[in-house]
Design a protein around this motif. Structure first.
Motif, short mmCIF file in Angstrom:
data_model
loop_
_atom_site.label_atom_id
_atom_site.label_comp_id
_atom_site.label_asym_id
_atom_site.label_seq_id
_atom_site.Cartn_x
_atom_site.Cartn_y
_atom_site.Cartn_z
N ASP A 8 0.81 -1.22 0.00
CA ASP A 8 0.00 0.00 0.00
C ASP A 8 0.84 1.27 0.00
O ASP A 8 0.31 2.37 -0.16
CB ASP A 8 -0.93 0.02 1.22
N GLN A 9 2.14 1.14 0.20
CA GLN A 9 3.00 2.31 0.35
C GLN A 9 3.63 2.68 -1.00
O GLN A 9 4.47 1.96 -1.52
CB GLN A 9 4.10 2.03 1.38
N ASP A 10 3.23 3.84 -1.53
CA ASP A 10 3.75 4.28 -2.82
C ASP A 10 5.26 4.47 -2.78
O ASP A 10 5.97 4.13 -3.72
CB ASP A 10 3.07 5.58 -3.25
N ARG A 18 7.18 1.07 -2.96
CA ARG A 18 7.21 0.53 -4.32
C ARG A 18 8.14 1.35 -5.21
O ARG A 18 8.84 0.81 -6.05
CB ARG A 18 5.80 0.50 -4.91
N GLY A 19 8.14 2.66 -5.00
CA GLY A 19 9.02 3.52 -5.78
C GLY A 19 10.49 3.24 -5.53
O GLY A 19 11.31 3.26 -6.47
N ARG A 53 -8.26 0.34 -0.43
CA ARG A 53 -7.24 1.38 -0.57
C ARG A 53 -7.69 2.40 -1.61
O ARG A 53 -7.84 2.09 -2.78
CB ARG A 53 -5.90 0.77 -0.99
N THR A 93 -7.74 5.74 -4.13
CA THR A 93 -6.85 6.49 -5.01
C THR A 93 -7.67 7.51 -5.77
O THR A 93 -8.90 7.40 -5.88
CB THR A 93 -6.13 5.54 -5.98
N TRP A 129 -3.25 3.27 -13.07
CA TRP A 129 -2.82 1.88 -13.22
C TRP A 129 -3.70 1.18 -14.26
O TRP A 129 -4.92 1.36 -14.30
CB TRP A 129 -2.95 1.13 -11.90
N ARG A 181 2.29 0.50 -13.75
CA ARG A 181 1.82 -0.37 -12.67
C ARG A 181 0.57 -1.09 -13.14
O ARG A 181 -0.34 -0.48 -13.71
CB ARG A 181 1.49 0.43 -11.41
N ASN A 197 4.97 -4.27 -11.23
CA ASN A 197 5.61 -3.53 -12.32
C ASN A 197 6.11 -4.47 -13.41
O ASN A 197 6.85 -4.04 -14.30
CB ASN A 197 6.76 -2.67 -11.79
#
Length: 474
Positions: free
Chosen positions: A207-209, A212-213, A230, A232, A285, A291, A314
């Motif tokens: 869930d943490q952008d 993942r980045g 979640r 967005t 996405w 993504r 990804n």
């Protein structure tokens, strides 16, 4: 340089394994302590594996016994580096064809907490402990595990230090979040020579952008879970959560699946289940985006809560515009489901290290002593696999690449093994604990009994011509 004085041999095959670490210990007492600690961890679990239990002494009253004090000094005061011990353990795993990582495996990131009283122990804090499902006083450790459909083993472990331990709290330069530790450990595993198809993690990380980045910036592929709700940003009529995106997919029944594709999941006991997976669109996405949102479920009509996965990855879709320029091989829906299914091995690993090998039973306060205990537990865990493969060498067969990708993961309940398979055949030697190496076969039998279905060859691996070890027999 003076030669090492001979050390009393550890029982059975443990001596051969322990001898490979001898050059990391400069003193005879350290080499002896290493063997005694591992033997105690491998002994039958009659009580918590505190130092008195590892030394075979009486609880509480036996704390002053010389054998207990010797282990206490080895763990807390003696000069040896747990990082070097862990690096040697990983070298042994990498050098053994039976346990060497390959491109079809998965690197799993997770954290696990254990209750600890008081406030003086390093890393202790009032924090979320996933094992107990509540916030409590304890120690949380971020871990990485390499796994495929045949076996699993820990790679690295780093205790998380709550902000209260730093003078400036979260603003202190030395403070690191669990997400930052996890990203560092993934890069560290790759630098150590571990190859894998993707990094997998549950929704606490997925869930943490930012997390993942970090992985994407480091060039690491990932498949991670998302919470169904979640939220967005999206236009008013578009989906705002993963579950909304899944409900927007067309489904007309098994005979006309619409946007869904059937995938088969096979379990170790021979069962198979037909699930359905689909690429969904959520905000920016999409199937061809940077993504992908992949939904996998046992029933697309109702999306059951406990049998539906919402995954972000990804890895490009086969045939998508991104495939040619992506640094990672394309992954079909079945492959994405396979990768995340392997993530559940870490839960099995927790059962072994915590319920059998005493991961959380330490009674030391310093940071270095805690890290040493964890490194020794991981050595005991991998010794079990080394002992197993010594008697069950995998067969290599280049004619049959294995089942189709996406077939296999650990089943739900394990079948209970026969009584004779889990009882230690040795008898106690004097007043000390039972012969510890007799327990190794029982520990490994538990691992193998809970193993997933036969190994599946990953698409990016089939072209390399690498020989895959045959799956273990249950």
């Amino acid at each position: 340089m003076t030669r090492h004085r001979p050390c009393p041999a550890a029982p059975g095959p443990l001596e051969e394994y322990a001898a490979r670490f001898d050059d990391l210990f400069s003193r005879l007492a350290q080499r002896r302590g290493f063997r005694e600690y591992l033997a105690g961890l491998l002994a039958p679990r009659d009580r918590n594996k505190t130092l008195t239990a590892l030394a075979g002494a009486e609880p509480v009253a036996g704390a002053g016994h010389w054998a207990v004090q010797r282990l206490q000094f080895f763990l807390s005061e003696s000069r040896w580096d747990p990082e070097q011990v862990n690096a040697r353990r990983l070298e042994l795993l990498l050098g053994d064809p039976a346990t060497a990582p390959h491109g079809g495996g998965v690197l799993v990131i997770d954290d696990s907490g254990d209750r600890k009283d008081g406030t003086k122990t390093a890393h202790v804090g009032h924090q979320w402990l996933g094992r107990y499902g509540k916030t409590d006083n304890g120690v949380v450790t971020v871990t990485t595990v390499w796994a495929d459909e045949r076996l699993y083993y820990p790679v690295h472990a780093v205790p998380y230090t709550p902000a209260r331990h730093f003078p400036k709290g979260k603003g202190d330069p030395g403070f690191r979040t669990k997400l930052a530790i996890g990203a560092d450990l993934a890069a560290k595993a790759r630098a150590a020579g571990f190859v894998f198809r993707a990094v997998a993690a549950d929704s606490a990380y997925g869930d943490q952008d930012g997390f993942r980045g970090e992985l994407a910036e480091a060039g690491l592929p990932f498949v991670m879970a998302l919470k169904p709700r979640r939220g967005t940003w999206a236009y008013g009529a578009d989906a705002h959560t993963p579950v909304d995106a899944a409900r927007a997919l067309a489904w007309h029944g098994p005979d006309d699946p619409g946007d869904w594709q059937a995938v088969t999941r096979a379990f170790r006991d021979g069962r198979t289940e037909t699930w359905y997976a689909a690429d969904a669109a959520l905000g920016w996405w999409g199937p061809d985006g940077a993504r992908r949102l992949v939904v996998a479920t046992a029933d697309p009509a109702i999306l059951p809560e406990k049998a539906t996965w919402y995954l972000v990855t990804n890895l490009p879709r086969p045939g998508s515009p991104r495939q040619a320029g992506s640094p990672h091989p394309a992954a079909s829906l079945a492959e994405v489901v396979r990768i995340y299914g392997i993530r559940h091995w870490i839960e099995q690993g927790y059962k072994q290290v915590k319920d059998e090998l005493g991961w959380a039973d330490f009674q030391v306060r310093s940071d270095v002593a805690i890290r040493r205990h964890q490194a020794l537990v991981n050595c005991a865990f991998c010794f079990c696999w080394a002992t197993w493969f010594a008697d069950h060498r995998p067969q290599h067969d280049s004619a049959a690449p294995g089942p189709e990708p996406g077939r296999g993961e650990r089943g739900h309940p394990r079948r209970r093994p026969a009584t004779g398979a889990v009882m230690a055949p040795g008898t106690a030697r004097g007043a000390r604990l039972a012969f510890p190496l007799d327990r190794t076969a029982a520990l490994v039998a538990g691992m193998v009994e809970g193993a997933p279905a036969a190994a599946a060859a990953s698409p990016d691996q089939l072209s390399r011509g690498r020989l895959r070890p045959a799956p273990l027999h249950p």
